[in-house]
Each structure stands twice: as structure tokens, then as C-alpha cells.
Design an enzyme around this catalytic site. Structure first.
Site, short mmCIF file in Angstrom:
data_model
loop_
_atom_site.label_atom_id
_atom_site.label_comp_id
_atom_site.label_asym_id
_atom_site.label_seq_id
_atom_site.Cartn_x
_atom_site.Cartn_y
_atom_site.Cartn_z
N ASN A 9 20.44 -68.96 -22.38
CA ASN A 9 19.99 -68.52 -21.05
C ASN A 9 19.11 -67.29 -21.25
O ASN A 9 19.61 -66.20 -21.50
CB ASN A 9 21.22 -68.19 -20.19
CG ASN A 9 20.86 -67.58 -18.86
OD1 ASN A 9 19.69 -67.59 -18.46
ND2 ASN A 9 21.85 -67.05 -18.15
N LYS A 11 17.38 -65.75 -19.10
CA LYS A 11 17.34 -64.89 -17.91
C LYS A 11 15.89 -64.49 -17.61
O LYS A 11 14.97 -65.24 -17.88
CB LYS A 11 18.27 -63.69 -18.09
CG LYS A 11 19.68 -64.12 -18.51
CD LYS A 11 20.70 -63.03 -18.46
CE LYS A 11 22.04 -63.58 -18.92
NZ LYS A 11 23.11 -62.60 -18.84
N HIS A 97 25.74 -68.78 -11.79
CA HIS A 97 25.86 -67.67 -12.75
C HIS A 97 26.30 -66.42 -11.99
O HIS A 97 25.89 -66.20 -10.85
CB HIS A 97 24.51 -67.44 -13.44
CG HIS A 97 24.64 -66.51 -14.61
ND1 HIS A 97 24.72 -65.16 -14.45
CD2 HIS A 97 24.73 -66.75 -15.94
CE1 HIS A 97 24.86 -64.59 -15.65
NE2 HIS A 97 24.87 -65.54 -16.56
N GLU A 99 25.42 -63.46 -12.13
CA GLU A 99 24.32 -62.60 -11.65
C GLU A 99 23.75 -63.13 -10.34
O GLU A 99 23.34 -62.37 -9.48
CB GLU A 99 23.24 -62.50 -12.75
CG GLU A 99 23.72 -61.64 -13.91
CD GLU A 99 23.14 -62.01 -15.26
OE1 GLU A 99 22.13 -62.74 -15.31
OE2 GLU A 99 23.73 -61.58 -16.28
N GLU A 169 32.64 -67.93 -17.95
CA GLU A 169 31.99 -66.68 -18.34
C GLU A 169 32.69 -65.51 -17.66
O GLU A 169 32.36 -65.17 -16.51
CB GLU A 169 30.52 -66.69 -17.91
CG GLU A 169 29.70 -67.78 -18.54
CD GLU A 169 28.21 -67.40 -18.59
OE1 GLU A 169 27.65 -67.38 -19.68
OE2 GLU A 169 27.65 -67.09 -17.54
N GLY A 175 26.86 -59.61 -21.28
CA GLY A 175 25.91 -58.55 -21.60
C GLY A 175 26.55 -57.22 -21.96
O GLY A 175 25.88 -56.19 -22.04
N SER A 215 28.82 -62.37 -24.21
CA SER A 215 28.72 -61.69 -25.50
C SER A 215 29.11 -62.58 -26.67
O SER A 215 29.68 -62.11 -27.67
CB SER A 215 29.52 -60.39 -25.50
OG SER A 215 29.00 -59.51 -24.52
P1 PGA Z 1 25.42 -62.66 -22.74
O1 PGA Z 1 25.13 -63.50 -21.41
O2 PGA Z 1 25.52 -63.64 -23.88
O3 PGA Z 1 24.23 -61.73 -22.88
O4 PGA Z 1 26.70 -61.92 -22.54
C1 PGA Z 1 25.75 -64.73 -21.19
C2 PGA Z 1 25.30 -65.29 -19.87
O5 PGA Z 1 25.03 -64.51 -18.95
O6 PGA Z 1 25.19 -66.52 -19.70
#
Ligand code: PGA
Length: 252
Positions: A9, A11, A97, A99, A169, A175, A215
């Protein structure tokens, strides 16, 4: 059908030229790898979809979008429909997601609508669920994830669910560099599978692909992917580093 999947992803990262460089830094080596039954999905900013779909097949990956509208078509300025994604040969789309839930106020009703639009257009939703830190600390993580699944996905028929990939997640891991422990990941993945078994049946639960995200990186992917109920990963930050992403892809 249950498969091993690594999805990147990206983003809201990379301009066109930067995306071109990163795409080929991943795609060229990917083409030479023996991936066995591991499937790779890249989810770049949708604006660049054609650059990706043009080379996806010959380079062993599929293309996903990061979002779509819950409406079919019409006066929704700035939105992109599932039918448009399909017409650009996009096969997957991330839905729900954290976010998008947080910054764009996407609620379960909207997410269920997006899932429906995608399935109507033969695109597989990659449905995200996960609790925030306060919910975990209050011991509510199972309840929260259960509710997200019931409200966003469990209106589907068994045949429809077969085309959905679930990604657990934990929001506190996204992140942050703070990955769920293998025990925490396995426990939640097994719980999700048990909910599917209860709502549908055990065979459908055993056939569902459930990814871990948050992560996940080149160092911890092997341990996570080895867990009984973890079928791969949804990778954010580490999917923007070609070497790291290629290591993760080979972590089964
Ligand atoms: P990350 O993000 O690997 O940077 O923690 C995962 C995601 O948001 O799908």
C-alpha cells in the site's frame, strides 16, 4: 480461495517519475523470482494505474486501488467508481483502511457500499479491520474487530465472501514501528476465522485469506507469515523500499 498474498500500500507517496523508478525497482527482480503460490499486489496512487497494469502480468503482480466510491456513478466530484477501476484492469481495492475511517469519516455503511460496488464490478475488496490502542488497552479489541466485520462484510453471501481478502491491521501498529507480537496477531486472526465459521461455516473460514498489516517489515515478516492463521501481509512503509518489499515477498 485461501492464498499467500503480499500487498503493498503506497498510500499518498511518490510523484509520477518516482513511482516509475520504484515500480521497476520492484517489478524487474520480481519477474525473476520463483514465487511459488505467493501472489503480489501493488496498490499505487490510482492516478498511475495504467503504468502498473501495463506491466503487471509479465512481472508477476496484480494491481490494486486504495479506495473507491460507494456510489455507482454520477455527480460525485473527485470520486472514482468501481466500474472505472475495472475498466483500468484493476483487480483489487483496499476498503476500510483505518486512515480512511479516521481522516475521511468512513463509516461501516459506506464501507459496506464500497464492498458491494467492488463485487458488482468483479474487483476483490481487501477489507481492513483493527482496533486503536485505547480499545486494546480496554480489552475491547475482539469486540471492535467483530463489529467492523459484521457491519462491513457479513451481509455478503458465502460466494461473495470468497472474493474478499481480510487484513487485520491494529491501528497502533500502522506506521509506528510497533508490530503486533506473533501471539497477538495469531490470536486475532484465529478469532476472525472463528467469526467467519460461526456466520458462514468452517470450510469458508478455512478458505478465507487473512493478511496482517502494521509495521510488517523485512525483519519480522517471516515470523508473522509462519503463523497458522496469517496468510501474508498488507505492507505500508516497507513497500516503498524495493529491497525490503522483495524480501517480504520471499518470506513465506
Ligand atoms: P505500515 O502500514 O506497514 O507502514 O505500518 C500498513 C498499512 O497501513 O496498510
Amino acid at each position: 480461495m485461501r492464498r499467500n498474498i503480499v500487498a503493498g500500500n503506497w498510500k499518498m507517496n511518490r510523484t509520477f517519475e518516482e513511482a516509475d523508478d520504484l515500480l521497476f525497482a520492484i517489478a524487474d527482480p520480481l519477474q525473476k523470482l520463483d514465487l511459488g503460490n505467493t501472489e503480489v499486489i501493488l496498490c499505487p496512487p490510482v492516478l498511475y494505474a495504467e503504468m502498473f497494469t501495463d506491466v503487471a502480468l509479465e512481472n508477476n503482480f496484480s494491481v490494486g486501488a486504495q479506495n473507491c466510491s460507494n456510489h455507482e456513478s454520477g455527480a460525485y466530484t473527485g470520486e472514482i467508481s468501481a466500474a472505472m477501476l475495472k475498466s483500468m484492469d484493476i483487480e483489487y481495492c483496499i476498503v476500510g483502511h483505518s486512515e480512511r475511517r479516521k481522516y475521511f469519516n468512513e463509516n461501516s455503511e459506506m464501507l459496506a457500499g464500497k464492498v458491494n460496488q467492488l463485487l458488482d464490478n468483479e474487483i476483490s475488496p481487501l477489507f481492513c479491520c483493527g482496533e486503536v490502542l485505547e480499545e486494546r488497552e480496554a480489552g475491547k479489541h475482539f469486540e471492535v474487530v467483530g463489529q467492523q466485520l459484521f457491519e462491513g462484510l457479513f451481509h455478503l453471501s458465502a460466494d461473495e465472501l470468497d472474493n474478499v481478502i481480510i487484513a487485520y491491521e491494529p491501528v497502533w501498529a500502522i506506521g509506528t514501528g510497533k508490530t503486533a507480537t506473533p501471539a497477538q496477531a495469531q490470536e486475532m486472526h484465529a478469532f476472525i476465522r472463528s467469526l467467519i465459521a460461526k456466520k458462514y461455516d468452517q470450510e469458508i473460514a478455512d478458505d478465507t485469506t487473512i493478511l496482517y498489516g502494521g509495521s510488517c517489515n523485512a525483519k519480522n515478516a517471516k515470523e508473522l507469515f509462519a503463523l497458522k492463521d496469517v496468510d501474508g501481509g498488507l505492507i505500508g512503509g516497507a513497500s516503498l523500499q524495493a529491497d525490503d518489499f522483495l524480501k517480504i515477498v520471499q518470506s513465506f
